[in-house]
Design a protein around this motif. Structure first.
Motif, PDB file in Angstrom:
ATOM      1  N   GLU A 230       1.084  -1.004  -0.075  1.00 20.48           N
ATOM      2  CA  GLU A 230      -0.254  -0.128   0.137  1.00 20.48           C
ATOM      3  C   GLU A 230       0.812   1.500  -0.019  1.00 20.48           C
ATOM      4  O   GLU A 230       1.865   1.244   0.690  1.00 20.48           O
TER       5      GLU A 230
ATOM      6  N   ILE B 187       2.360   4.089   0.794  1.00 23.03           N
ATOM      7  CA  ILE B 187       3.253   4.857   2.452  1.00 23.03           C
ATOM      8  C   ILE B 187       2.834   6.565   2.693  1.00 23.03           C
ATOM      9  O   ILE B 187       3.049   7.318   1.560  1.00 23.03           O
TER      10      ILE B 187
ATOM     11  N   ALA C 194      12.293   3.925   1.198  1.00 24.10           N
ATOM     12  CA  ALA C 194      13.347   3.576  -0.314  1.00 24.10           C
ATOM     13  C   ALA C 194      12.456   3.580  -1.310  1.00 24.10           C
ATOM     14  O   ALA C 194      12.502   2.855  -1.743  1.00 24.10           O
ATOM     15  N   THR C 195      11.601   4.715  -1.962  1.00 22.64           N
ATOM     16  CA  THR C 195      11.429   5.034  -2.609  1.00 22.64           C
ATOM     17  C   THR C 195      11.212   5.069  -3.665  1.00 22.64           C
ATOM     18  O   THR C 195       9.895   5.350  -4.860  1.00 22.64           O
ATOM     19  N   GLY C 196      12.485   5.119  -4.177  1.00 23.11           N
ATOM     20  CA  GLY C 196      13.090   5.755  -5.408  1.00 23.11           C
ATOM     21  C   GLY C 196      12.535   6.934  -6.333  1.00 23.11           C
ATOM     22  O   GLY C 196      12.268   8.089  -5.650  1.00 23.11           O
ATOM     23  N   PRO C 197      12.559   7.117  -7.634  1.00 22.66           N
ATOM     24  CA  PRO C 197      13.199   8.070  -7.968  1.00 22.66           C
ATOM     25  C   PRO C 197      11.636   8.873  -8.234  1.00 22.66           C
ATOM     26  O   PRO C 197      10.911   9.758  -9.230  1.00 22.66           O
TER      27      PRO C 197
ATOM     28  N   THR D 165       5.863   8.607  -4.061  1.00 29.79           N
ATOM     29  CA  THR D 165       4.249   9.313  -4.978  1.00 29.79           C
ATOM     30  C   THR D 165       4.323  10.747  -4.280  1.00 29.79           C
ATOM     31  O   THR D 165       5.352  10.636  -2.993  1.00 29.79           O
TER      32      THR D 165
ATOM     33  N   GLY E  72      18.601   3.798  -1.344  1.00 30.64           N
ATOM     34  CA  GLY E  72      18.404   3.822  -3.358  1.00 30.64           C
ATOM     35  C   GLY E  72      17.931   5.327  -3.792  1.00 30.64           C
ATOM     36  O   GLY E  72      18.775   6.516  -3.109  1.00 30.64           O
ATOM     37  N   GLN E  73      17.690   5.446  -4.848  1.00 32.11           N
ATOM     38  CA  GLN E  73      17.669   6.728  -5.843  1.00 32.11           C
ATOM     39  C   GLN E  73      17.608   8.289  -5.238  1.00 32.11           C
ATOM     40  O   GLN E  73      18.076   8.656  -5.297  1.00 32.11           O
TER      41      GLN E  73
ATOM     42  N   GLY F 100      21.184   5.183 -10.098  1.00 33.10           N
ATOM     43  CA  GLY F 100      21.347   4.127 -10.867  1.00 33.10           C
ATOM     44  C   GLY F 100      21.298   3.227  -9.937  1.00 33.10           C
ATOM     45  O   GLY F 100      21.061   2.689  -8.541  1.00 33.10           O
ATOM     46  N   TYR F 101      20.980   2.081 -10.932  1.00 33.88           N
ATOM     47  CA  TYR F 101      20.688   0.590 -10.393  1.00 33.88           C
ATOM     48  C   TYR F 101      21.687   0.138  -9.595  1.00 33.88           C
ATOM     49  O   TYR F 101      21.336  -0.138  -7.831  1.00 33.88           O
TER      50      TYR F 101
ATOM     51  N   SER G  88      21.829   1.953  -6.222  1.00 27.78           N
ATOM     52  CA  SER G  88      21.163   1.595  -5.352  1.00 27.78           C
ATOM     53  C   SER G  88      20.398   0.817  -4.243  1.00 27.78           C
ATOM     54  O   SER G  88      20.533   0.920  -3.221  1.00 27.78           O
TER      55      SER G  88
END
Ligand SMILES: Cc1cc2nc3c(=O)[nH]c(=O)nc-3n(C[C@H](O)[C@H](O)[C@H](O)COP(=O)(O)OP(=O)(O)OC[C@H]3O[C@@H](n4cnc5c(N)ncnc54)[C@H](O)[C@@H]3O)c2cc1C
Length: 326
Positions: free
Chosen positions: A12, A14, A25-28, A31, A227-228, A234-235, A238
């Motif tokens: 879900e 956050i 670690a919700t990335g580039p 939300t 992470g990012q 980068g992968y 991250s």
């Protein structure tokens, strides 16, 4: 992960930063609700932007028999490298550029075109556009020589001058087209592209003001960012940041001292770089030899990278066998 009884997966969104031990670690593409909360937490105005970045070239791969250092009208330090083109070379290159293949455009990327135009789009506006824009040759002629028809400029990208970005060449071309077109530029025939130009939304914190080299936030000891979104790019980077954050979160929970990976390793130099570089205009960074500490002994230039690798592996071995991540 689903098969591991110690991992509880909750699928879900956050919308608040959780309390208690947390690694974000919700990335580039984090939300927007959470992005707002992170912004509040860090106190920074800007947490993301639509990113169109120019390619970065390894200095050692630039042919300095053709390219030369000079700043426009010799103002300030000669931090720029210039790749000169005559009219014939420009014509040939321009004709390839305007029909080169670009990556597929997503809706959110359209915004970028307004504020930060890719150079291939600029070229499509007319033959002269680049000549009056990023490839303007005035003030860049070599002493006593004729002015080139066009000049591609590269700007120093890191302190130790191993990386140079191509000025004004933010791009949406596919990687293979970037390689082909960059290598058509005189002086860049053998260019090693360390980072390709890309366009995407990128959400990340201002790492040097927000986290330390354990990826732990300065404001909340039990909150890590990996992470990012932590400011790495980068992968692999991250994943590496997640390893450091994970090891240190475990140490924190156990009440042990936190550990830094040796700065001579790729993982350690990346953590050190993002936590200690300048917070002003901070930009995410790929791992590369340019952020490794320099070798403190005499060596041949063409052996440098091999020596970096050897040193990194030795340091890592010491680090692991010394029990630092047990
Ligand atoms: C379009 C694009 C192309 C890229 N191409 C490359 C490439 O070719 N090579 C490369 O090395 N790097 C690339 N990157 C950069 C980066 O390395 C990758 O995005 C990488 O996947 C980042 O890993 P990460 O674990 O930090 O984030 P992600 O892999 O994005 O994982 C984060 C997860 O968190 C979820 N999430 C986000 N917000 C919330 C929320 N509020 N609540 C719960 N879950 C949430 C996301 O849905 C996602 O599943 C690219 C990035 C983008 C955006």
């Amino acid at each position: 992960m689903k098969a591991n009884p110690n991992i509880n997966i909750i699928e879900e969104e956050i919308v608040e930063i959780p309390s208690g031990f947390t690694i974000l670690a919700t990335g580039p593409l984090t939300t927007s609700a959470l992005t707002e909360k992170i912004k509040e937490f860090t106190g920074e105005d800007m947490l993301y932007f639509y990113d169109a970045i120019a390619p970065i070239i390894e200095f050692d791969s630039i042919n300095m028999d053709i390219a030369y250092f000079k700043s426009r009208y010799d103002k300030g330090e000669a931090d720029y490298i210039n790749c000169p083109m005559n009219q014939e070379q420009y014509d040939l290159w321009y004709n390839e550029l305007i029909k080169a293949e670009t990556a597929k455009i997503k809706d959110f990327e359209l915004k970028v075109f307004e504020g930060c135009m890719p150079f291939e789009e600029m070229a499509k506006r007319g033959y002269q556009t680049l000549l009056y824009g990023p490839m303007k040759p005035v003030g860049l002629e070599k002493e006593g020589e004729r002015r080139p028809y066009a000049v591609v400029q590269l700007r120093q990208d890191n302190l130790i001058k191993t990386m140079y970005n191509i000025v004004g060449f933010q791009t949406h071309l596919t990687f293979s087209e970037q390689k082909r077109l960059i290598r058509m530029i005189p002086g860049l025939e053998n260019a090693n592209i360390i980072r390709y130009g890309i366009m995407h939304r990128n959400t990340f914190v201002n790492a040097p003001s927000t986290i330390n080299s354990f990826y732990q936030t300065k404001k909340r000891k039990d909150l890590f960012i990996a992470g990012q979104i932590s400011g790495v790019e980068g992968y692999v980077e991250s994943i590496a940041s997640g390893l450091v954050a994970g090891v240190n979160m475990f140490k924190l929970i156990k009440g042990n001292e936190l550990v830094s990976f040796p700065v001579e390793t790729a993982i350690g130099s990346q953590a050190y770089y993002i936590a200690n570089t300048s917070a002003k205009d901070f930009q995410p960074m790929n791992t590369n030899f340019g952020i490794f500490p320099e070798l403190n002994f005499k060596h041949k230039k063409n052996q440098r990278k091999e020596l970096y690798v050897k040193r990194a592996l030795e340091k890592l071995e010491e680090f692991i066998t010394g029990g630092s991540i047990d």
